[in-house]
Scaffold this motif. Sequence first.
Motif, PDB file in Angstrom:
ATOM      1  N   GLY A   1      -2.980  -1.363   1.529  1.00 32.05           N
ATOM      2  CA  GLY A   1      -1.982  -2.250   1.968  1.00 32.05           C
ATOM      3  C   GLY A   1      -0.656  -1.582   2.314  1.00 32.05           C
ATOM      4  N   VAL A   2      -0.560  -0.509   1.834  1.00 32.10           N
ATOM      5  CA  VAL A   2       0.776   0.468   2.092  1.00 32.10           C
ATOM      6  C   VAL A   2       0.634   1.155   3.055  1.00 32.10           C
ATOM      7  CG1 VAL A   2       1.848   2.531   1.035  1.00 32.10           C
ATOM      8  CG2 VAL A   2       1.117   0.804  -0.598  1.00 32.10           C
TER       9      VAL A   2
ATOM     10  N   TRP B   1       6.520  -3.198  15.389  1.00 27.90           N
ATOM     11  CA  TRP B   1       7.908  -3.738  15.300  1.00 27.90           C
ATOM     12  C   TRP B   1       8.555  -3.215  16.394  1.00 27.90           C
ATOM     13  CZ3 TRP B   1      12.944  -1.351  13.919  1.00 27.90           C
ATOM     14  CH2 TRP B   1      13.737  -2.427  13.998  1.00 27.90           C
TER      15      TRP B   1
ATOM     16  N   LEU C   1      -1.301  -0.100   5.708  1.00 24.75           N
ATOM     17  CA  LEU C   1      -1.017  -1.207   6.534  1.00 24.75           C
ATOM     18  C   LEU C   1       0.633  -1.556   6.835  1.00 24.75           C
ATOM     19  CD1 LEU C   1      -2.031  -3.232   8.587  1.00 24.75           C
ATOM     20  CD2 LEU C   1      -2.120  -4.909   6.514  1.00 24.75           C
ATOM     21  N   SER C   2       1.451  -1.468   5.796  1.00 21.95           N
ATOM     22  CA  SER C   2       2.585  -1.841   5.898  1.00 21.95           C
ATOM     23  C   SER C   2       3.434  -0.796   6.546  1.00 21.95           C
ATOM     24  CB  SER C   2       3.365  -1.939   4.707  1.00 21.95           C
ATOM     25  OG  SER C   2       3.236  -0.978   3.840  1.00 21.95           O
ATOM     26  N   PHE C   3       2.975   0.347   6.590  1.00 20.61           N
ATOM     27  CA  PHE C   3       3.492   1.576   7.436  1.00 20.61           C
ATOM     28  C   PHE C   3       3.179   1.427   8.817  1.00 20.61           C
ATOM     29  CE2 PHE C   3       3.988   4.250   3.539  1.00 20.61           C
ATOM     30  CZ  PHE C   3       5.479   4.272   3.388  1.00 20.61           C
ATOM     31  N   SER C   4       2.122   0.674   9.024  1.00 23.44           N
ATOM     32  CA  SER C   4       1.695   0.658  10.391  1.00 23.44           C
ATOM     33  C   SER C   4       2.333  -0.544  11.230  1.00 23.44           C
ATOM     34  CB  SER C   4       0.057   0.342  10.449  1.00 23.44           C
ATOM     35  OG  SER C   4      -0.194  -0.963   9.945  1.00 23.44           O
ATOM     36  N   LEU C   5       3.151  -1.353  10.328  1.00 22.91           N
ATOM     37  CA  LEU C   5       3.909  -2.309  11.085  1.00 22.91           C
ATOM     38  C   LEU C   5       5.138  -1.896  11.813  1.00 22.91           C
ATOM     39  CD1 LEU C   5       3.581  -5.011   8.086  1.00 22.91           C
ATOM     40  CD2 LEU C   5       2.271  -5.071  10.320  1.00 22.91           C
ATOM     41  N   ILE C   6       5.573  -0.763  11.256  1.00 25.27           N
ATOM     42  CA  ILE C   6       6.687  -0.075  12.098  1.00 25.27           C
ATOM     43  C   ILE C   6       6.516   0.203  13.558  1.00 25.27           C
ATOM     44  CG2 ILE C   6       8.394   1.901  11.830  1.00 25.27           C
ATOM     45  CD1 ILE C   6       7.799   2.097   8.856  1.00 25.27           C
TER      46      ILE C   6
END
Length: 142
Positions: free
Chosen positions: A119-120, A130, A122-127
């Motif tokens: 999950g962590v 964006w 994945l959250s970095f992959s959202l950058i």
Amino acid sequence: MGLVAPSLNLSTMQALRLEHLHHGAGAINFVRQLGGGFGVNVISLVLTPGVGFHRDSVFATQNFGHGSSQSALLDIKISLAPAGFSAIEEQYTDYKTLTEMIYHEAEITAFQDGFLALGVMLSFSLIPIWMIRKKHLVVLSQ
């Protein structure tokens, strides 16, 4: 992931000029495969030592004289009573079952740690997603 990939591929490809589409498609496939490989490795790297860590921490706090261990042993003894074990077989089976329960609890906790790590990641992959969206909106407004 299956719901996000088509729209992510579309938005990425729309941001490219026609002469760069083949490079973009190759890069998208490469990064997707690389991400899958990283995901599997992260799960295995977190899961393997995590099971041992959580098992040891549970065994450090639980012994067979502990109240919750005694309660679990009593529940196991009641559920296995109809099997007709001898006293020695019953005691061995009770302790083995309790040990397996603790091990499975450690596995579940290690899996939770692994999914938290994913999950962590994945959250970095959202950058970058964006940033692609932001660049795509700038291109559309021009």
